[in-house]
Scaffold this motif. Structure first.
Motif, PDB file in Angstrom:
ATOM      1  N   ASP A   1       0.825  -1.677  -0.094  1.00 15.70           N
ATOM      2  CA  ASP A   1       0.159  -0.171   0.077  1.00 15.70           C
ATOM      3  C   ASP A   1       0.746   1.414   0.059  1.00 15.70           C
ATOM      4  O   ASP A   1       0.928   1.920   1.264  1.00 15.70           O
ATOM      5  CB  ASP A   1      -0.847   0.448   1.089  1.00 15.70           C
ATOM      6  CG  ASP A   1      -1.978   1.041   1.193  1.00 15.70           C
ATOM      7  OD1 ASP A   1      -2.330   1.811   0.211  1.00 15.70           O
ATOM      8  OD2 ASP A   1      -3.188   0.547   1.908  1.00 15.70           O
ATOM      9  N   PHE A   2       1.734   1.833  -0.931  1.00 16.37           N
ATOM     10  CA  PHE A   2       2.470   2.543  -1.414  1.00 16.37           C
ATOM     11  C   PHE A   2       1.905   3.857  -0.894  1.00 16.37           C
ATOM     12  O   PHE A   2       2.357   5.013  -0.468  1.00 16.37           O
ATOM     13  CB  PHE A   2       2.905   2.722  -2.553  1.00 16.37           C
ATOM     14  CG  PHE A   2       4.540   1.548  -3.090  1.00 16.37           C
ATOM     15  CD1 PHE A   2       5.051   1.337  -2.302  1.00 16.37           C
ATOM     16  CD2 PHE A   2       3.708   0.272  -3.914  1.00 16.37           C
ATOM     17  CE1 PHE A   2       5.661   0.374  -2.819  1.00 16.37           C
ATOM     18  CE2 PHE A   2       4.125  -0.436  -4.112  1.00 16.37           C
ATOM     19  CZ  PHE A   2       5.669  -0.190  -3.365  1.00 16.37           C
ATOM     20  N   ASN A   3       0.372   3.869  -0.824  1.00 18.64           N
ATOM     21  CA  ASN A   3      -0.035   5.826  -1.223  1.00 18.64           C
ATOM     22  C   ASN A   3      -0.777   5.492   0.110  1.00 18.64           C
ATOM     23  O   ASN A   3       0.018   6.488   1.212  1.00 18.64           O
ATOM     24  CB  ASN A   3      -1.658   5.776  -1.723  1.00 18.64           C
ATOM     25  CG  ASN A   3      -1.764   5.704  -2.826  1.00 18.64           C
ATOM     26  OD1 ASN A   3      -0.408   6.385  -3.707  1.00 18.64           O
ATOM     27  ND2 ASN A   3      -2.532   5.437  -3.248  1.00 18.64           N
ATOM     28  N   ALA A   4      -0.135   4.417   1.377  1.00 19.93           N
ATOM     29  CA  ALA A   4      -0.908   4.391   2.978  1.00 19.93           C
ATOM     30  C   ALA A   4       0.764   5.048   3.523  1.00 19.93           C
ATOM     31  O   ALA A   4       0.728   5.725   4.717  1.00 19.93           O
ATOM     32  CB  ALA A   4      -1.455   4.004   3.000  1.00 19.93           C
ATOM     33  N   ILE A   5       1.728   4.956   2.249  1.00 20.66           N
ATOM     34  CA  ILE A   5       2.826   4.338   3.638  1.00 20.66           C
ATOM     35  C   ILE A   5       3.344   6.024   3.025  1.00 20.66           C
ATOM     36  O   ILE A   5       4.159   6.956   3.869  1.00 20.66           O
ATOM     37  CB  ILE A   5       4.137   4.032   2.815  1.00 20.66           C
ATOM     38  CG1 ILE A   5       3.958   1.881   3.180  1.00 20.66           C
ATOM     39  CG2 ILE A   5       5.600   4.132   3.160  1.00 20.66           C
ATOM     40  CD1 ILE A   5       4.367   1.769   4.488  1.00 20.66           C
ATOM     41  N   ASP A   6       2.832   6.564   1.780  1.00 27.04           N
ATOM     42  CA  ASP A   6       3.802   7.619   1.368  1.00 27.04           C
ATOM     43  C   ASP A   6       2.453   9.008   2.100  1.00 27.04           C
ATOM     44  O   ASP A   6       3.459  10.479   2.120  1.00 27.04           O
ATOM     45  CB  ASP A   6       3.271   7.835  -0.384  1.00 27.04           C
ATOM     46  CG  ASP A   6       4.574   7.161  -0.822  1.00 27.04           C
ATOM     47  OD1 ASP A   6       5.638   7.344  -0.069  1.00 27.04           O
ATOM     48  OD2 ASP A   6       4.178   7.268  -2.144  1.00 27.04           O
ATOM     49  N   ALA A   7       1.672   9.012   2.785  1.00 27.59           N
ATOM     50  CA  ALA A   7       1.128   9.192   3.173  1.00 27.59           C
ATOM     51  C   ALA A   7       1.347   9.750   4.195  1.00 27.59           C
ATOM     52  O   ALA A   7       1.602  11.257   4.885  1.00 27.59           O
ATOM     53  CB  ALA A   7      -0.162   8.941   3.474  1.00 27.59           C
ATOM     54  N   SER A   8       1.897   9.459   4.937  1.00 26.37           N
ATOM     55  CA  SER A   8       3.220   9.951   6.180  1.00 26.37           C
ATOM     56  C   SER A   8       2.590  10.480   7.627  1.00 26.37           C
ATOM     57  O   SER A   8       3.274  10.624   8.084  1.00 26.37           O
ATOM     58  CB  SER A   8       4.568  10.555   5.528  1.00 26.37           C
ATOM     59  OG  SER A   8       5.163  10.182   5.346  1.00 26.37           O
TER      60      SER A   8
ATOM     61  N   GLY B   1       1.625   8.103   9.487  1.00 26.01           N
ATOM     62  CA  GLY B   1       1.317   7.239  10.880  1.00 26.01           C
ATOM     63  C   GLY B   1       0.581   5.425  10.591  1.00 26.01           C
ATOM     64  O   GLY B   1       0.478   4.880  11.138  1.00 26.01           O
ATOM     65  N   LYS B   2      -0.609   5.771   9.700  1.00 23.55           N
ATOM     66  CA  LYS B   2      -1.909   5.288   9.217  1.00 23.55           C
ATOM     67  C   LYS B   2      -1.580   4.188   9.027  1.00 23.55           C
ATOM     68  O   LYS B   2      -1.460   2.624   9.268  1.00 23.55           O
ATOM     69  CB  LYS B   2      -2.855   5.954   9.340  1.00 23.55           C
ATOM     70  CG  LYS B   2      -3.954   6.779   9.600  1.00 23.55           C
ATOM     71  CD  LYS B   2      -4.455   6.823   8.829  1.00 23.55           C
ATOM     72  CE  LYS B   2      -5.522   8.614   9.364  1.00 23.55           C
ATOM     73  NZ  LYS B   2      -6.490   8.782   8.510  1.00 23.55           N
ATOM     74  N   ALA B   3      -0.588   4.168   7.951  1.00 22.84           N
ATOM     75  CA  ALA B   3      -0.139   2.445   7.477  1.00 22.84           C
ATOM     76  C   ALA B   3       0.770   1.760   8.104  1.00 22.84           C
ATOM     77  O   ALA B   3       1.014   0.380   8.546  1.00 22.84           O
ATOM     78  CB  ALA B   3       1.010   2.404   6.228  1.00 22.84           C
ATOM     79  N   GLU B   4       1.990   2.286   9.115  1.00 23.54           N
ATOM     80  CA  GLU B   4       2.332   1.438   9.839  1.00 23.54           C
ATOM     81  C   GLU B   4       2.074   1.718  11.620  1.00 23.54           C
ATOM     82  O   GLU B   4       2.115   0.339  11.535  1.00 23.54           O
ATOM     83  CB  GLU B   4       3.433   3.096  10.811  1.00 23.54           C
ATOM     84  CG  GLU B   4       4.094   3.026   9.442  1.00 23.54           C
ATOM     85  CD  GLU B   4       4.777   4.187   8.307  1.00 23.54           C
ATOM     86  OE1 GLU B   4       4.649   4.867   7.891  1.00 23.54           O
ATOM     87  OE2 GLU B   4       3.062   4.840   9.215  1.00 23.54           O
ATOM     88  N   ALA B   5       1.085   2.008  11.197  1.00 21.25           N
ATOM     89  CA  ALA B   5       0.224   1.430  12.669  1.00 21.25           C
ATOM     90  C   ALA B   5      -0.513  -0.352  11.773  1.00 21.25           C
ATOM     91  O   ALA B   5      -1.085  -0.665  12.727  1.00 21.25           O
ATOM     92  CB  ALA B   5      -1.201   2.111  13.422  1.00 21.25           C
ATOM     93  N   TRP B   6      -1.632   0.071  10.696  1.00 22.78           N
ATOM     94  CA  TRP B   6      -1.803  -0.803  10.519  1.00 22.78           C
ATOM     95  C   TRP B   6      -0.782  -1.847  10.383  1.00 22.78           C
ATOM     96  O   TRP B   6      -1.688  -3.018  10.520  1.00 22.78           O
ATOM     97  CB  TRP B   6      -3.189  -0.444   8.854  1.00 22.78           C
ATOM     98  CG  TRP B   6      -4.157  -1.765   8.689  1.00 22.78           C
ATOM     99  CD1 TRP B   6      -4.410  -1.395   8.570  1.00 22.78           C
ATOM    100  CD2 TRP B   6      -3.443  -2.733   7.995  1.00 22.78           C
ATOM    101  NE1 TRP B   6      -5.376  -1.917   8.421  1.00 22.78           N
ATOM    102  CE2 TRP B   6      -4.889  -3.184   7.702  1.00 22.78           C
ATOM    103  CE3 TRP B   6      -2.226  -3.754   7.697  1.00 22.78           C
ATOM    104  CZ2 TRP B   6      -4.951  -4.545   7.349  1.00 22.78           C
ATOM    105  CZ3 TRP B   6      -2.454  -5.018   7.085  1.00 22.78           C
ATOM    106  CH2 TRP B   6      -3.854  -5.332   6.473  1.00 22.78           C
TER     107      TRP B   6
ATOM    108  N   SER C   1       8.380   9.930   6.409  1.00 25.94           N
ATOM    109  CA  SER C   1       7.880  10.669   7.790  1.00 25.94           C
ATOM    110  C   SER C   1       8.009   9.676   8.887  1.00 25.94           C
ATOM    111  O   SER C   1       8.422  10.623  10.155  1.00 25.94           O
ATOM    112  CB  SER C   1       8.221  12.197   7.825  1.00 25.94           C
ATOM    113  OG  SER C   1       6.929  12.383   7.764  1.00 25.94           O
ATOM    114  N   ALA C   2       7.007   8.932   8.994  1.00 29.71           N
ATOM    115  CA  ALA C   2       6.020   8.723   9.348  1.00 29.71           C
ATOM    116  C   ALA C   2       6.783   6.818  10.496  1.00 29.71           C
ATOM    117  O   ALA C   2       6.596   6.253  10.825  1.00 29.71           O
ATOM    118  CB  ALA C   2       4.698   8.372   9.712  1.00 29.71           C
ATOM    119  N   GLY C   3       7.613   6.650   9.915  1.00 30.35           N
ATOM    120  CA  GLY C   3       8.982   5.694   9.764  1.00 30.35           C
ATOM    121  C   GLY C   3       8.722   3.926   8.718  1.00 30.35           C
ATOM    122  O   GLY C   3      10.144   4.179   8.646  1.00 30.35           O
ATOM    123  N   ALA C   4       8.256   4.464   7.926  1.00 31.23           N
ATOM    124  CA  ALA C   4       7.501   3.450   6.946  1.00 31.23           C
ATOM    125  C   ALA C   4       8.235   1.446   7.667  1.00 31.23           C
ATOM    126  O   ALA C   4       7.855   1.613   9.658  1.00 31.23           O
ATOM    127  CB  ALA C   4       8.818   3.310   5.568  1.00 31.23           C
TER     128      ALA C   4
END
Length: 371
Positions: free
Chosen positions: A199-206, A208-213, A248-251
């Motif tokens: 989910d590249f869009n979620a990671i790129d959003a930075s 933190g939602k992707a990382e938490a998911w 910036s959210a850390g990926a």
């Protein structure tokens, strides 16, 4: 599988002819995304038969807007996996491509030199391609395959998501999705699961939602698939481990910080990140440079990621299995030997069977880990 070139990605491309076999009316998604999007690197093919079978065998864990659906159990799940997580080095091969005349995994002699075989993919909507083929075997045939693989020292796992699924962006509930997928792993007697989150869009959003998911999904998977009894690997692209303003959210640095102790290893995709990235031993191992500085193997470990959890992932062919990042097997063998000489022992991953079978891994292992 994943890929992610970033802002300079080339135009979207779909390729591959459909097989005449009705099981594999393949609409292969060699998805090369447009500008400001990421490039999938595990090339994912999804057959019409697989989609129809998936609707019958496995129902979605999406929380919205579709209604909640549940896995229909067809057998009593095993209480634990049949094999412990293999020690490093791990030699991993994915299988998604339709192979004429074959249903399910190949005979073990065709993949000698590997110790992990990943059926691809288990989607939010259900099993597809090689994963759905596994369900089409009889119980006795599956048991026979598992016995052969176990005797050969090969663990049989399923890979989840791939280029087709965007779990965070689509609103899938991470806990429910993990429960459904872990139940499927047990029902069909596999040794574990690989998380190919794309989910590249979620990671790129930075945000933190992707990382938490990913963290919640991993925690719930591990609660159902205990460490030491089931394999749980992840397959991030190399740039997701970098210290980079874009992430910036850390990926995956944040993922590793949060749930790294639950993950057995990372099948790191060192390909599809640019025309020259990871194409020499130096920019694969020591100094990445280019578009993704800090993403070479030893640069990633230098940022705090366990070196011996970083499996080097490569495409099996120079064309067709990835858009770039290919290193020929003989040269890659030298890179692997150099890495081992500097204390690395994690192993090698390849996308995909049958393009990279026993001959490929025998060559790649020859200098450092002879078969």
């Amino acid at each position: 599988m994943k890929g992610g070139k970033g802002p300079s990605s080339a135009a979207y491309k779909a390729s591959k002819m459909a097989s005449l076999d009705p099981r594999a009316l393949s609409a292969t998604l060699h998805r090369r995304r447009t500008a400001h999007q990421k490039l999938p690197s595990k090339m994912f093919s999804l057959s019409l038969f697989s989609v129809l079978s998936s609707l019958l065998l496995f129902r979605s864990a999406l929380s919205a807007p579709t209604c909640e659906l549940r896995l229909a159990s067809r057998s009593t799940p095993s209480p634990k996996g049949s094999a412990d997580s293999p020690d490093a080095p791990r030699f991993v091969i994915y299988s998604d491509k339709f192979v004429s005349g074959a249903t399910g995994p190949p005979p073990v002699d065709q993949i000698k030199g590997y110790n992990i075989f990943a059926l691809s993919f288990l989607l939010i909507s259900g099993p597809a391609d090689k994963a759905v083929e596994w369900t089409q075997l009889s119980d006795s045939d599956r048991a026979s395959v598992k016995s052969d693989y176990s005797a050969a020292g090969i663990s049989l796992i399923v890979s989840a998501f791939g280029a087709t699924d965007a779990p965070t962006s689509s609103g899938a509930d991470p806990s429910k999705t993990a429960d459904t997928m872990s139940a499927w792993v047990k029902q069909f007697d596999l040794d574990g699961i690989d998380v190919d989150y794309e989910d590249f869009n979620a990671i790129d959003a930075s945000d933190g939602k992707a990382e938490a998911w990913i963290a919640t999904f991993t925690q719930q998977l591990r609660s159902q698939l205990p460490k030491g009894q089931f394999i749980l690997s992840h397959a991030p692209v190399a740039p997701w481990f970098t210290v980079n303003d874009k992430f910036s959210a850390g990926a995956y640095r944040k993922v590793d910080e949060t749930v790294g102790d639950l993950i057995d290893w990372y099948n790191v995709q060192f390909y599809n990140q640019g025309t020259t990235e990871y194409t020499t031993c130096d920019n694969l191992l020591n100094t990445a440079g280019g578009d993704w500085p800090g993403s070479a193997l030893f640069e990633i470990s230098g940022s705090g990621i366990d070196l011996n959890k970083l499996v080097i992932g490569k495409p099996g062919l120079s064309a067709g299995d990835a858009n770039n990042g290919y290193i020929d097997p003989s040269t890659l063998a030298g890179c692997v030997e150099q890495a081992k000489g500097k204390g690395w022992n994690a192993g090698v991953m390849v996308w995909e069977f049958p393009d990279a079978a026993s001959d490929w891994i025998t060559t790649v292992r020859a200098q450092a880990f002879p078969v």
